[in-house]
Every structure is written in C-alpha cells, then in structure tokens.
Scaffold this active site. Structure first.
Site, PDB file in Angstrom:
ATOM      1  N   HIS A  15       0.712   7.958   2.320  1.00 13.09           N
ATOM      2  CA  HIS A  15       1.075   7.923   0.899  1.00 13.09           C
ATOM      3  C   HIS A  15       1.157   9.356   0.373  1.00 13.09           C
ATOM      4  O   HIS A  15       0.184  10.097   0.456  1.00 13.09           O
ATOM      5  CB  HIS A  15       0.034   7.155   0.081  1.00 13.09           C
ATOM      6  CG  HIS A  15      -0.091   5.728   0.497  1.00 13.09           C
ATOM      7  ND1 HIS A  15       0.642   4.721  -0.102  1.00 13.09           N
ATOM      8  CD2 HIS A  15      -0.824   5.134   1.469  1.00 13.09           C
ATOM      9  CE1 HIS A  15       0.343   3.559   0.481  1.00 13.09           C
ATOM     10  NE2 HIS A  15      -0.541   3.789   1.437  1.00 13.09           N
ATOM     11  N   LYS A  99       8.604  -2.020   3.891  1.00 13.23           N
ATOM     12  CA  LYS A  99       7.176  -2.269   3.703  1.00 13.23           C
ATOM     13  C   LYS A  99       6.958  -3.562   2.940  1.00 13.23           C
ATOM     14  O   LYS A  99       7.532  -3.764   1.870  1.00 13.23           O
ATOM     15  CB  LYS A  99       6.533  -1.093   2.935  1.00 13.23           C
ATOM     16  CG  LYS A  99       5.041  -1.258   2.649  1.00 13.23           C
ATOM     17  CD  LYS A  99       4.201  -1.246   3.917  1.00 13.23           C
ATOM     18  CE  LYS A  99       2.763  -1.674   3.660  1.00 13.23           C
ATOM     19  NZ  LYS A  99       1.830  -0.584   3.539  1.00 13.23           N
ATOM     20  N   HIS A 174      -2.881  -0.574   9.237  1.00 11.66           N
ATOM     21  CA  HIS A 174      -4.318  -0.330   8.982  1.00 11.66           C
ATOM     22  C   HIS A 174      -5.207  -1.531   9.307  1.00 11.66           C
ATOM     23  O   HIS A 174      -5.864  -2.081   8.440  1.00 11.66           O
ATOM     24  CB  HIS A 174      -4.549   0.145   7.548  1.00 11.66           C
ATOM     25  CG  HIS A 174      -3.770  -0.529   6.460  1.00 11.66           C
ATOM     26  ND1 HIS A 174      -3.750  -1.888   6.298  1.00 11.66           N
ATOM     27  CD2 HIS A 174      -2.973  -0.029   5.485  1.00 11.66           C
ATOM     28  CE1 HIS A 174      -2.990  -2.198   5.282  1.00 11.66           C
ATOM     29  NE2 HIS A 174      -2.490  -1.078   4.767  1.00 11.66           N
TER      30      HIS A 174
END
Ligand code: DOR
Ligand code: ZN
Length: 344
Positions: A15, A99, A174
C-alpha cells in the site's frame, strides 16, 4: 559478520497511498525492492486502466533518482467491473491483477464486491486473459468471530470460487492461518499466497502485551501461535506457492492511537530485515532468496531482477517515528533493535 547476498527482491503486496503520504513513504520500498504490486484501495479506488496509469506516474514522480523502481499496478474489482475493462487492463503492460476486497472487510473497501457471484463477466475475462485475482480472504459477516473470518471465507467463498473458475489465477493475500496454508497446498497450481512479516513473527498475544498495541493491529488480524507456526513453515518451506508480500500499510499516528484505530502495519522501512530475522531464527536463511525474489516473479510471469542486494547481520536502531505526509507514522518495531540490516 554474517552476510547474505540475494537477487534483488519484489514486494508482491504493498500500500503506497497517494499525494503527500505517497511522496513520504515510497522510497522506503524503492530502497529495498525493484518492483511492487500496488494496492488500489485509494479514495476513490483505482477502478480503470486509465486511473492506474495516472497513479503509476504519480508514484514514479516520487521515486528518488538513485533507485530504479517499477510499480506493478492493480485494479479494484467491483460488482460491476466489465469484461471490456479487464481486456483493456490485460492489454496494458502495467496492470498486473485485480484486487478483490469483500465490501466492508478493511480500509477503503466500501466499494468492494458485495457477492463474488456478481462480477462473473469480469472473472471470466480474467480467466481468458490470465490476469490474476488478488483476494482479501475474510468474510464480513458480523456474526463470525474476527479470528475465524479467514477460515470461514475459505469454506464459504474461496472453495466455490475455485470450483467455478478452475483456470482463474488466484493470490490468497496475507494468509494468517493453518487452514489457509492447507488450502493453498491442496489447491491446483493456479492458487498461491503471499505472506507478511508480521504474520510470521507475531501472534495475537502481541496485540495485548502489557496493554493494547494498536501498531500491531492489521487485517487479517494476528492469529494464535499454531497458525503463526503454520505460516512460518509455509514461508520457509521452499514451496513456490508462497512468496513475499509485506502488506505494508501506513496510517498516520493519530489514526492508529485513537478510540477506533485503523488497521495496517507499516513495515517498508525494514521489510527484508524482518524476513531475514524470521528465516534466520529457524535456520532457513537459505530459503529466503527464492521466497523474496523468484517465486512471486515466476507466478506473475516476470523475469527475475538483475543484480543483488546484501543483508548484514548487524544490529541497528529502528526509529520511533517516520515522516508521513505532513505528520508521522509509528513503524513496525518502533524504538527496537533490528538484528539484520540492508547494506546501503
Ligand atoms: O491491515 C490492513 N490495512 N489490511 C488491509 O487489508 C488494508 C490495509 C490498509 O489499506 O490500510
Ligand atoms: Zn493489503
């Protein structure tokens, strides 16, 4: 002194924000990584290839000239993303993935997908063009315990998705649980995962050590020790399905140290040092290079980077704060000592 030379690495989940915030942090990443997959959860989100091009240029304008850094862009999937937009993205040489944020799952996800059965035309176009789907794998149902949201997502969303779109390339981002590791291991070759430093190094006790620790709060939230062990084992196993993605996610100090703090851990200042520490702690430094520099590039069909970086096992102090826009952020391990450092 112990040193480790590895091929220049890539951060496959990052990010960077925009505006002054971007300008203040991007060089922490450019100093360590040659390329990074850039998350699209801005306000407004990066919805189109045209917006991604503009954002890419904004990033490049902020990169210090001593670095060569390539932002690999992503688009934000919505219920209404069209097949045409996917085809445009696939034809560009800089949009590398879509995403998928379940709406409401995390920071700036309110325009995300309300039901993964809605963007079917986009998913079909992605299968055809080979553009991967990057998944934030948590259900948003408030009746599901926050520590169970990844495991429930696997059963309720990901398993049917993989069944319905068998040729879709998916990065389970993640990952935090043994259930996620097992899912990725048992899935076909299209399904891979990124792993952050915090989910290898910390467990959920670190949220409450001596008091509430807002700077260890991220989503998906830290899990129990058995889950951490599974994630650590996956990262250091030498299996090409698991590769580096920091999820470094900066927030201004006042937005973390408050009554309702934002999710996100900033780790870009010592990303490789953290992974080196984690791999070293269990005698797996020999597995770091492929995890950091080969497997991610291979999955995205990119050449390995040229050149090397050197990590040195030499302690240094991590600052208490780092500049962030016109304010500061509190970085991961603020005020502590790092056992490894990147040779400048
Ligand atoms: O902790 C997180 N922070 N998880 C996310 O999914 C988003 C990120 C952010 O953008 O701050
Ligand atoms: Zn993220």
């Amino acid at each position: 002194m112990q040193t480790l030379n590895i091929t220049k690495p890539d951060d496959l989940h990052l990010h960077l924000r925009d505006g002054a915030a971007l300008a203040s942090i991007v060089n922490h990443t450019a100093a360590q990584f040659t390329r990074a997959i850039i998350m699209p959860n801005l306000r407004p989100p990066v919805l189109t290839t045209a917006m991604a091009l503009e954002y890419k240029q904004q990033i490049l304008d902020c990169v210090d000239e001593q670095y060569s850094f390539e932002p690999l862009m992503t688009l934000y999937l919505t219920d209404n993303t069209s097949a045409e937009e996917i085809n445009t993205a696939a034809k560009s040489d800089f949009v590398k993935a879509l995403k998928y944020y379940p709406a409401g799952a995390t920071t700036n996800s309110d325009q995300g997908v309300t039901d993964i059965r809605k963007p079917t035309v986009a998913l079909e176009a992605m299968m055809e063009t080979g553009l991967p789907l990057l998944v934030h794998g948590e259900v948003t149902d408030n009746s599901v315990d926050v520590f169970d949201r990844e495991a429930v997502f696997i059963d309720k969303v990901l398993t049917p998705l993989v069944k319905d779109f068998p040729d879709l390339k998916i990065v389970f981002e993640h990952i935090t649980t043994r259930a996620a590791v097992d899912f990725v291991l048992s899935a076909n070759a299209n399904i891979v995962a990124t792993i952050t430093p915090q989910h290898i190094l910390l467990n959920r006790n670190d949220l409450f050590k001596g008091g509430l620790r807002p700077h260890n709060y991220c989503l998906p939230i830290l899990k129990a020790e058995d889950d951490r062990l599974a994630v650590q084992e996956a990262a250091t196993s030498g299996n090409a399905k698991f590769f580096l993605g920091t999820d470094s996610a900066p927030h201004e100090r006042k937005n973390k140290e408050t009554g309702c703090g934002c999710a996100g851990i900033f780790s870009a200042h010592i990303a490789l040092e953290l992974y080196a520490e984690a791999f070293d702690a269990i005698g797996k430094l020999d597995k770091l290079e492929a995890f950091a520099s080969h497997y991610g590039a291979d999955f995205y069909g990119l050449a390995h980077n040229e050149g090397q970086i050197t990590l040195i096992k030499e302690a240094f102090e991590i600052p208490e704060t780092i500049a962030f826009g016109d304010s500061v952020l509190v970085p991961f391990r603020a005020g502590e000592t790092s056992s490894w450092q990147l040779k400048k």
